[in-house]
Design a protein around this motif. Structure first.
Motif, PDB file in Angstrom:
ATOM      1  N   GLN A   1       3.380   1.292   3.196  1.00 60.94           N
ATOM      2  CA  GLN A   1       3.048   0.226   4.147  1.00 60.94           C
ATOM      3  C   GLN A   1       3.711  -1.079   3.748  1.00 60.94           C
ATOM      4  OE1 GLN A   1      -0.896  -0.334   6.191  1.00 60.94           O
ATOM      5  NE2 GLN A   1      -1.038  -2.068   4.782  1.00 60.94           N
TER       6      GLN A   1
ATOM      7  N   ASP B   1      -5.613   1.066  10.358  1.00 59.52           N
ATOM      8  CA  ASP B   1      -5.411   0.646   8.980  1.00 59.52           C
ATOM      9  C   ASP B   1      -5.816  -0.818   8.795  1.00 59.52           C
ATOM     10  OD1 ASP B   1      -4.458   3.127   8.209  1.00 59.52           O
ATOM     11  OD2 ASP B   1      -2.389   2.630   8.741  1.00 59.52           O
ATOM     12  N   GLY B   2      -6.037  -1.196   7.550  1.00 57.02           N
ATOM     13  CA  GLY B   2      -6.355  -2.590   7.256  1.00 57.02           C
ATOM     14  C   GLY B   2      -7.805  -2.855   6.915  1.00 57.02           C
TER      15      GLY B   2
ATOM     16  N   HIS C   1       0.854  -1.195   0.000  1.00 61.23           N
ATOM     17  CA  HIS C   1       0.000   0.000   0.000  1.00 61.23           C
ATOM     18  C   HIS C   1       0.885   1.239   0.000  1.00 61.23           C
ATOM     19  CE1 HIS C   1      -3.266   2.679   0.678  1.00 61.23           C
ATOM     20  NE2 HIS C   1      -3.153   2.774   1.983  1.00 61.23           N
TER      21      HIS C   1
ATOM     22  N   GLN D   1      -0.442  -1.314  12.050  1.00 63.65           N
ATOM     23  CA  GLN D   1      -1.783  -1.096  11.502  1.00 63.65           C
ATOM     24  C   GLN D   1      -2.858  -1.050  12.576  1.00 63.65           C
ATOM     25  OE1 GLN D   1      -0.825  -4.288  11.756  1.00 63.65           O
ATOM     26  NE2 GLN D   1      -2.668  -5.400  12.312  1.00 63.65           N
TER      27      GLN D   1
ATOM     28  N   THR E   1      -0.836  14.634  12.121  1.00 64.95           N
ATOM     29  CA  THR E   1      -1.512  13.388  12.448  1.00 64.95           C
ATOM     30  C   THR E   1      -1.504  13.221  13.961  1.00 64.95           C
ATOM     31  OG1 THR E   1      -0.701  12.377  10.397  1.00 64.95           O
ATOM     32  CG2 THR E   1      -1.505  10.887  12.114  1.00 64.95           C
TER      33      THR E   1
ATOM     34  N   LYS F   1       3.070   0.795   8.731  1.00 72.23           N
ATOM     35  CA  LYS F   1       3.057   1.922   7.800  1.00 72.23           C
ATOM     36  C   LYS F   1       4.081   2.954   8.264  1.00 72.23           C
ATOM     37  CE  LYS F   1      -0.711   3.385   5.782  1.00 72.23           C
ATOM     38  NZ  LYS F   1      -2.042   3.998   5.547  1.00 72.23           N
TER      39      LYS F   1
ATOM     40  N   SER G   1      -9.427  -5.618  10.538  1.00 71.17           N
ATOM     41  CA  SER G   1      -9.507  -5.385  11.980  1.00 71.17           C
ATOM     42  C   SER G   1     -10.883  -5.680  12.557  1.00 71.17           C
ATOM     43  CB  SER G   1      -9.116  -3.939  12.303  1.00 71.17           C
ATOM     44  OG  SER G   1     -10.016  -3.035  11.691  1.00 71.17           O
TER      45      SER G   1
ATOM     46  N   GLN H   1      -6.679  11.094  10.392  1.00 73.62           N
ATOM     47  CA  GLN H   1      -6.185  11.331   9.040  1.00 73.62           C
ATOM     48  C   GLN H   1      -5.430  12.653   8.963  1.00 73.62           C
ATOM     49  OE1 GLN H   1      -8.958  12.000   5.649  1.00 73.62           O
ATOM     50  NE2 GLN H   1      -8.141  10.079   4.870  1.00 73.62           N
TER      51      GLN H   1
ATOM     52  N   HIS I   1      -9.175   6.195  12.733  1.00 71.78           N
ATOM     53  CA  HIS I   1      -9.255   4.866  12.150  1.00 71.78           C
ATOM     54  C   HIS I   1      -7.996   4.066  12.471  1.00 71.78           C
ATOM     55  CE1 HIS I   1      -6.798   7.060   9.254  1.00 71.78           C
ATOM     56  NE2 HIS I   1      -6.364   5.891   8.780  1.00 71.78           N
TER      57      HIS I   1
ATOM     58  N   VAL J   1      -3.567  -3.451  -0.748  1.00 71.76           N
ATOM     59  CA  VAL J   1      -4.618  -2.533  -0.307  1.00 71.76           C
ATOM     60  C   VAL J   1      -5.072  -1.646  -1.465  1.00 71.76           C
ATOM     61  CG1 VAL J   1      -5.160  -0.645   1.289  1.00 71.76           C
ATOM     62  CG2 VAL J   1      -3.756  -2.576   2.056  1.00 71.76           C
TER      63      VAL J   1
END
Length: 262
Positions: free
Chosen positions: A176, A78-79, A56, A154, A112, A96, A83, A160, A76, A185
């Motif tokens: 990632q 990731d994945g 990814h 992840q 972030t 990542k 998850s 974001q 969120h 991804v």
């Protein structure tokens, strides 16, 4: 940063305040240089081992925002459904790395936010952190200098972004690494990289697997030595006898000290 400027976003996204472009490896060779960056790949393989690849990639651009009211933090992990499909907390299967190209040491620059230790929780955050939930007191903003690479697995709950009330455009590249048996991804379009890329470790990171005859088990689940040049480099540097003496946990850790470029 110049590679992002060369590629830009699509017409629709560039008209917005923020855009996120996926599947970037085939767009500019500058992005490809990141997949086997020695300093980063060593750390990643020290955690995940050597049966890994890049599944990814994306970059995002966040120009200054007019206001922080009703800001969409988009909390969120990731994945995607990886998850949620499992009946238990997912194990670490991917790491990542955010390559932050902009000076984010001052507040209100679209940093972030990371929620520490969220990777070991019981997923209760899903009910607490909605898309517009502002960062709680224990959330940490990544106030990093330009050129920093930040690793997170992840399972880590993160935003974001955050409001960018500065005069600086925040630009970040994300790559990632995951186990080779995890599906891509994004589209992972590589263009002519398969014919141009000769370095074995870089080919492994790009998913350019050796072809196997029909009826043979997948190299991603049943790799042979030739499928894992990353492991072969460790054997060359350390020696198979010494690796056996150290054990698998120690030899994985050693990968962070190797130069992976061939």
């Amino acid at each position: 940063m110049a590679a992002i400027d060369r590629c830009g976003g699509d017409q629709e996204s560039e008209s917005a305040h923020y855009y996120n472009r996926l599947n970037i490896l085939g767009r500019d060779d500058a992005f490809v240089e990141l997949v086997d960056n020695p300093a980063v790949l060593g750390k990643v393989s020290g955690f995940l081992g050597w049966n890994i690849w890049v599944n990814h990639t994306h970059y995002n651009v966040r120009p200054p925002d007019a206001s922080e009211e009703n800001y969409r933090y988009d909390w969120h992990v990731d994945g995607g459904v990886f998850s949620t499909d499992l009946q238990f907390q997912a194990p670490m299967t991917a790491i990542k790395v955010g390559f932050y190209l902009t000076d984010l040491r001052e507040p209100q620059r679209g940093q972030t936010y990371i929620l520490p230790r969220s990777h070991i929780g019981e997923r209760s955050w899903r009910d607490e952190y909605k898309k517009f939930t502002p960062p709680p007191k224990d959330a940490v903003a990544l106030k990093v200098k330009p050129g920093s690479a930040v690793l997170f697995q992840q399972r880590t709950l993160h935003s974001q972004g955050s409001p960018n009330l500065s005069g600086t455009i925040r630009k970040t590249i994300f790559v990632q690494w995951a186990y080779r048996w995890l599906y891509p991804v994004d589209a992972m379009t590589l263009g002519d990289l398969e014919t141009r890329t000769q370095e074995p470790i870089r080919r492994q990171m790009l998913g350019l697997d050796r072809k196997r005859p029909d009826g043979i088990l997948s190299s991603r689940y049943y790799p042979n030595p030739e499928d894992l040049p990353l492991k072969n480099r460790l054997i060359q540097e350390v020696g198979i006898q010494r690796m056996c003496e150290l054990g698998p946990a120690a030899t994985r850790h050693l990968t962070q000290f190797l130069d992976f470029k061939v």
